[in-house]
Design a protein around this motif. Structure first.
Motif, mmCIF file in Angstrom:
data_model
loop_
_atom_site.group_PDB
_atom_site.id
_atom_site.type_symbol
_atom_site.label_atom_id
_atom_site.label_comp_id
_atom_site.label_asym_id
_atom_site.label_seq_id
_atom_site.Cartn_x
_atom_site.Cartn_y
_atom_site.Cartn_z
ATOM 1 N N VAL A 56 -0.851 2.521 5.482
ATOM 2 C CA VAL A 56 -0.551 1.652 4.335
ATOM 3 C C VAL A 56 -1.849 1.064 3.799
ATOM 4 C CG1 VAL A 56 0.628 -0.440 3.581
ATOM 5 C CG2 VAL A 56 1.761 1.136 5.167
ATOM 6 N N ARG A 57 -2.145 1.372 2.538
ATOM 7 C CA ARG A 57 -3.357 0.883 1.881
ATOM 8 C C ARG A 57 -3.148 -0.521 1.317
ATOM 9 N NH1 ARG A 57 -7.084 -1.068 -0.104
ATOM 10 N NH2 ARG A 57 -8.782 -0.210 -1.356
ATOM 11 N N TRP A 58 -1.937 -0.805 0.867
ATOM 12 C CA TRP A 58 -1.612 -2.095 0.253
ATOM 13 C C TRP A 58 -0.095 -2.257 0.310
ATOM 14 C CZ3 TRP A 58 -0.119 -3.045 -5.336
ATOM 15 C CH2 TRP A 58 -0.085 -4.421 -5.631
ATOM 16 N N SER A 59 0.379 -3.475 0.340
ATOM 17 C CA SER A 59 1.810 -3.737 0.272
ATOM 18 C C SER A 59 2.041 -4.979 -0.567
ATOM 19 C CB SER A 59 2.404 -3.929 1.672
ATOM 20 O OG SER A 59 1.852 -5.076 2.291
ATOM 21 N N TYR A 60 3.243 -5.099 -1.098
ATOM 22 C CA TYR A 60 3.604 -6.308 -1.842
ATOM 23 C C TYR A 60 5.104 -6.535 -1.726
ATOM 24 C CZ TYR A 60 5.022 -3.139 -5.673
ATOM 25 O OH TYR A 60 5.619 -2.155 -6.435
ATOM 26 N N SER A 61 5.494 -7.785 -1.907
ATOM 27 C CA SER A 61 6.904 -8.164 -1.829
ATOM 28 C C SER A 61 7.241 -9.100 -2.973
ATOM 29 C CB SER A 61 7.210 -8.875 -0.500
ATOM 30 O OG SER A 61 6.968 -8.028 0.600
ATOM 31 N N GLY A 62 8.479 -9.049 -3.398
ATOM 32 C CA GLY A 62 8.969 -9.967 -4.419
ATOM 33 C C GLY A 62 10.367 -10.418 -4.085
ATOM 34 N N VAL A 63 10.765 -11.536 -4.664
ATOM 35 C CA VAL A 63 12.111 -12.056 -4.464
ATOM 36 C C VAL A 63 12.893 -11.887 -5.752
ATOM 37 C CG1 VAL A 63 13.489 -14.101 -3.963
ATOM 38 C CG2 VAL A 63 11.351 -13.716 -2.739
ATOM 39 N N ARG A 64 13.959 -11.119 -5.680
ATOM 40 C CA ARG A 64 14.806 -10.904 -6.850
ATOM 41 C C ARG A 64 15.941 -11.925 -6.838
ATOM 42 N NH1 ARG A 64 13.688 -5.662 -4.959
ATOM 43 N NH2 ARG A 64 15.668 -5.490 -3.869
ATOM 44 N N PRO A 65 16.099 -12.676 -7.928
ATOM 45 C CA PRO A 65 17.200 -13.648 -8.006
ATOM 46 C C PRO A 65 18.453 -12.977 -8.567
ATOM 47 C CG PRO A 65 15.743 -13.933 -9.889
ATOM 48 C CD PRO A 65 15.197 -12.768 -9.087
#
Length: 509
Positions: free
Chosen positions: A314-323
């Motif tokens: 894994v070179r990069w990861s990201y997360s988000g919160v969906r409402p």
């Protein structure tokens, strides 16, 4: 900094829905102030799977209205900004033990015909041994299907909506938080707290609460109002690895848990993989991928690809919160609707408040249009909708033909390396000349902070697009952080932050 203290509309939230509402309202002649507590697209709106799509899997949940609405918007958006959005073909390998072929064919037939298509080709079946997409897959996969959707640079979509709003008269205040608002004499009296410690007091005839994951918190807190709807926070995480295949198609993979995972060509050298769907109860600003999610995504890919990956890749990861709109009948977060609801609080003779619950990036323009329709009716403002045929800044490319535009831009600036010309054209479209300015050589673009990132672009991003930090530049206005030379990212980040610290904003955005 604006001197105005009275607005027709105060928009709270600088994600895609807030920026879209501000743009639509400003274009109808309303005086608009948008405030965002962080940077534009700092959270959910830069953490999507970056697709403009109808949502093929939502057909299984009988969300036909949502899918149709999203499919109608898909081509509208592709025309509005062909520099940051483009068609993408998706390959779905057939796994007989998960879904029968007839069911997939029926779903794709609906997907092709629920809305009119002019830009995108229809779906079809393929034999993997005869298609380039079959080569990276395990030999047991013999057949599959190909269909069309679209790709979007999500964070730039938000910025371009805010920029269009600003150029139509809106005031955009980033790093500015609404701390309190009360109805007073038929208006809202609002206090805004800025990152520099100053407080602003403004009046507005109406407020649009487009705070995304914070919509309920804002209602109960700063606005002091109850809500008839609620949202369930769902975390979606993605990983980025080295490039796993050479062709230009994306994949949609079915999992035994009935979820789907995308593998998408990303930033030329990489593959974007996601997403997960997990209940989230923490602070949306602190969301992050965990080890189980990373392993889940790796395992999902390894089920299909010959070339295996592990968390070490894994070179990069990201997360988000969906409402997402709460549904007491949906235990599985994946089954929650991606549709939206607009809640209007407008007691007689009092200033209206519109709150946005749910939604997805593909339907943001329609959501904004309906939100402003509702608000203008409540305010007695008669201007009509206008955004359906309006290009976004930089999107006024003839016949939406990006390749022809790129060729013209590259010839006009033959001194630019091909990769830099392509990146500038993709990011800024017809406004790329504004980034370059009067420069006629790379030296005239100023200091190069990272490969392909010059001071001329930093000046543009600072003065025109509200960038104030290395994070804004490297991970939202661009993804140049992903391309930084090994071991150099921390120094590049420090250098850019130091530049912002010593170079004052010359022109307030």
């Amino acid at each position: 900094m604006t001197s105005r203290t009275k607005y027709d509309l105060l928009v709270v939230g600088g994600g895609i829905n807030g920026a879209g509402i501000a743009r639509d309202a400003a274009g109808r002649g309303l005086s608009v102030l948008l405030c965002e507590q962080d940077d534009l697209a700092a959270h959910t709106s830069s953490a999507s799977t970056k697709l403009i799509h109808g949502g093929l899997r939502y057909l299984e949940y009988r969300e036909f209205g949502l899918v149709r609405k999203a499919l109608q918007e898909r081509e509208t958006l592709l025309r509005a900004a062909p520099h940051i959005m483009w068609p993408l073909r998706f390959v779905m390998p057939h796994m007989p033990d998960l879904r029968p072929a007839w069911l997939i064919r029926a779903g794709l037939f609906l997907y092709d015909h629920l809305a009119r298509r002019e830009l995108l080709p229809a779906s079809r079946g393929i034999v993997m041994s005869r298609h380039p997409a079959g080569a990276p897959l395990v030999d047991s996969i013999k057949r599959g299907f190909v269909y069309s959707d679209g790709w979007v640079n999500d964070a730039r979509l938000v910025v371009l909506n805010a920029l269009d709003a600003h150029e139509r008269g809106a005031t955009i205040l980033t790093r500015t938080k609404l701390v309190n608002a009360e109805r007073d004499g038929g208006e809202w009296l609002a206090q805004l707290h800025r990152a520099d410690g100053t407080t602003l007091e403004v009046r507005a005839s109406a407020i649009a609460n487009a705070a995304g994951p914070w919509v309920g918190e804002l209602l109960k807190g700063a606005l002091g109002r109850p809500a008839s709807h609620s949202v369930r926070l769902v975390k979606g995480s993605h990983i980025v690895t080295r490039r796993l295949f050479e062709h230009d198609h994306a994949y949609i993979f079915q999992n035994p848990d009935k979820r789907i995972i995308f593998a998408i060509p990303y930033e030329h050298d990489y593959t974007l993989i996601g997403t997960t769907d997990l209940e989230y109860r923490g602070d949306p600003s602190r969301v992050a991928i965990d080890a189980n999610e990373t392993q889940y995504l790796c395992d999902s890919i390894n089920r299909y690809f010959k070339q295996k990956i592990s968390p070490a890749d894994v070179r990069w990861s990201y997360s988000g919160v969906r409402p997402l709109l709460e549904d007491e009948n949906a235990d599985n977060p994946s089954a929650l609707t991606r549709d939206y609801s607009l809640e209007l609080d407008a007691p007689a003779d009092q200033a209206p408040l519109l709150s946005v619950f749910g939604g997805k990036i593909t339907t943001f323009r329609k959501l904004a249009e309906q939100a402003v329709d509702t608000l203008t009716e409540a305010l007695g403002h008669g201007a009509s909708a206008w955004t359906v045929d309006a290009p976004l800044p930089g999107g006024d490319i003839a016949q939406a033909n990006f390749n022809r535009f790129l060729g013209e831009f590259s010839r006009e600036h033959a001194w630019l390396p091909a990769s830099l010309a392509h990146r500038l054209a993709r990011a800024y479209g017809t406004r790329a000349n504004r980034v370059i300015g009067l420069a006629r050589s790379r030296a005239e673009l100023g200091r190069e902070f990272a490969p392909g990132l010059h001071e001329a672009e930093l000046i543009y991003l600072r003065d025109t697009e509200w960038a104030r930090s290395a994070q804004d530049v490297l991970w939202r206005r661009s993804k140049l952080g992903l391309h930084a030379e090994p071991g150099t990212l921390e120094q590049v980040t420090r250098d850019i932050d130091a530049w912002f610290a010593r170079e004052p904003v010359r022109q307030s955005a």
